[in-house]
Design a protein around this motif. Structure first.
Motif, PDB file in Angstrom:
ATOM      1  N   ILE A  46       0.834  -1.203   0.000  1.00 21.86           N
ATOM      2  CA  ILE A  46       0.000   0.000   0.000  1.00 21.86           C
ATOM      3  C   ILE A  46       0.868   1.253   0.000  1.00 21.86           C
ATOM      4  O   ILE A  46       0.621   2.212  -0.749  1.00 21.86           O
ATOM      5  N   ARG A  47       1.891   1.251   0.819  1.00 21.29           N
ATOM      6  CA  ARG A  47       2.758   2.427   0.906  1.00 21.29           C
ATOM      7  C   ARG A  47       3.538   2.639  -0.380  1.00 21.29           C
ATOM      8  O   ARG A  47       3.693   3.769  -0.845  1.00 21.29           O
ATOM      9  N   ASN A  88       2.691   1.696  -3.424  1.00 20.12           N
ATOM     10  CA  ASN A  88       1.795   2.122  -4.503  1.00 20.12           C
ATOM     11  C   ASN A  88       1.235   3.519  -4.287  1.00 20.12           C
ATOM     12  O   ASN A  88       0.833   4.185  -5.250  1.00 20.12           O
ATOM     13  N   SER A  89       1.195   3.995  -3.031  1.00 16.57           N
ATOM     14  CA  SER A  89       0.650   5.319  -2.728  1.00 16.57           C
ATOM     15  C   SER A  89       1.716   6.413  -2.775  1.00 16.57           C
ATOM     16  O   SER A  89       1.389   7.595  -2.645  1.00 16.57           O
ATOM     17  N   TRP A  90       2.946   6.037  -2.972  1.00 16.57           N
ATOM     18  CA  TRP A  90       4.073   6.963  -2.919  1.00 16.57           C
ATOM     19  C   TRP A  90       4.281   7.602  -4.284  1.00 16.57           C
ATOM     20  O   TRP A  90       4.581   6.920  -5.253  1.00 16.57           O
ATOM     21  N   GLU A  91       4.111   8.918  -4.371  1.00 15.22           N
ATOM     22  CA  GLU A  91       4.362   9.626  -5.625  1.00 15.22           C
ATOM     23  C   GLU A  91       5.859   9.646  -5.884  1.00 15.22           C
ATOM     24  O   GLU A  91       6.644  10.088  -5.054  1.00 15.22           O
ATOM     25  N   ASP A 112       5.251   7.310   6.542  1.00 16.87           N
ATOM     26  CA  ASP A 112       3.972   7.992   6.306  1.00 16.87           C
ATOM     27  C   ASP A 112       4.078   9.478   6.619  1.00 16.87           C
ATOM     28  O   ASP A 112       3.585  10.325   5.859  1.00 16.87           O
ATOM     29  N   VAL A 126       2.227  10.229   3.111  1.00 19.46           N
ATOM     30  CA  VAL A 126       1.425   9.169   2.494  1.00 19.46           C
ATOM     31  C   VAL A 126       0.278   8.840   3.435  1.00 19.46           C
ATOM     32  O   VAL A 126       0.486   8.513   4.596  1.00 19.46           O
ATOM     33  N   VAL A 160      -2.592   6.536   4.681  1.00 26.22           N
ATOM     34  CA  VAL A 160      -3.015   5.136   4.663  1.00 26.22           C
ATOM     35  C   VAL A 160      -4.248   5.012   5.551  1.00 26.22           C
ATOM     36  O   VAL A 160      -4.198   5.311   6.741  1.00 26.22           O
TER      37      VAL A 160
END
Length: 259
Positions: A24-25, A27-30, A232, A237, A239
């Motif tokens: 999750i982290r 994939n959520s990281w620009e 995070d 990020v 979550v």
């Protein structure tokens, strides 16, 4: 007789959920691929933390004061590297990579010398593998070899700069006594007092049998959580799901409750 609890099932759930925490982290990281080293190093350090926790959770016989601190110290070391890199992500990620490649170059030099004196097909395969690994990221002849610390700082200095001195003083340092086989550990855990009064209470070698203590597994879970929470906050990020450690304790707390 009460219902028997399959505790290992909850640990397997934890392992699966921990993998999701990382995914999750990631994939959520620009990401800015002009600074690819940052993503490789930060992602790799988090994956390392998860990997150690996974293996540790499957080995309850290691949850004891004689062995667990060795692995937990590695997790703390990994976390402190992570925190220190975040202070200057690109520059320090590059430094981390170059140092590692330099260590491989040293190992290759040793292998080449061995090959000259005692050639073997197996050793040549190792040399070719290391050389290919280095050249896949940086030409081998351009790789700088540094024989000191990768950060050029002591672990204590890194802990101080990242406001983690308490973690260093109260956990990393005593765990280092175990990893380095110091008298502070050996005198307590690998010796016993002779039962012969003529020996004047001299210490003698002792091998103790330990029962597992979940306290050490909880520490491993905690050190993964610390890294995720730091990630995070630093990279902002968001979550929205519970972390693996939170899910684990919620499930365990529900054991035996009436549905």
């Amino acid at each position: 007789m009460g219902k028997q609890i399959d505790f290992q099932k909850y640990l397997e759930d934890y392992i699966e959920n921990l993998g999701q925490d990382l995914k999750i982290r990631w994939n959520s990281w620009e990401k800015n691929l002009d600074e690819v080293e940052v993503y490789e190093v930060i992602g790799g350090l988090m994956a390392r933390q998860v990997s150690i926790a996974n293996e540790f959770s499957r080995s309850a016989n290691l949850w004891n004061p004689n062995i667990a601190p060795i692995l937990l110290r590695s997790m703390i070391d990994n976390y402190l590297n992570f925190c220190w890199i975040l202070l200057q992500p690109l520059e320090r990620s590059q430094k981390f990579i170059y140092f590692g490649l330099g260590q491989d170059k040293i190992q290759m030099s040793h292998r080449k010398l061995l090959q000259e004196n005692n050639p073997s097909e197996e050793n040549q395969l190792v040399i070719d593998s290391i050389e290919s690994w280095i050249n896949s990221q940086n030409y081998e002849f351009l790789t700088i070899v540094n024989v000191g610390s990768w950060s050029e700082k002591s672990v204590r200095e890194m802990a101080t700069e990242t406001n983690e001195l308490e973690l260093y003083n109260y956990v990393y340092q005593p765990f280092s006594n175990v990893a380095h086989n110091s008298w502070s550990h050996i005198g307590k855990y690998n010796l016993g007092v002779s039962d012969n009064p003529l020996h004047r209470f001299a210490k003698v070698p002792a091998i103790y049998k330990y029962t597992y203590d979940f306290y050490y597994m909880d520490l491993a879970m905690k050190y993964v959580d610390m890294m995720f929470l730091k990630f995070d906050a630093f990279f902002k990020v968001k979550v929205d799901v519970m972390r693996a450690r939170e899910i684990f304790y919620e499930e365990v707390d529900n054991i035996g409750r009436d549905k």
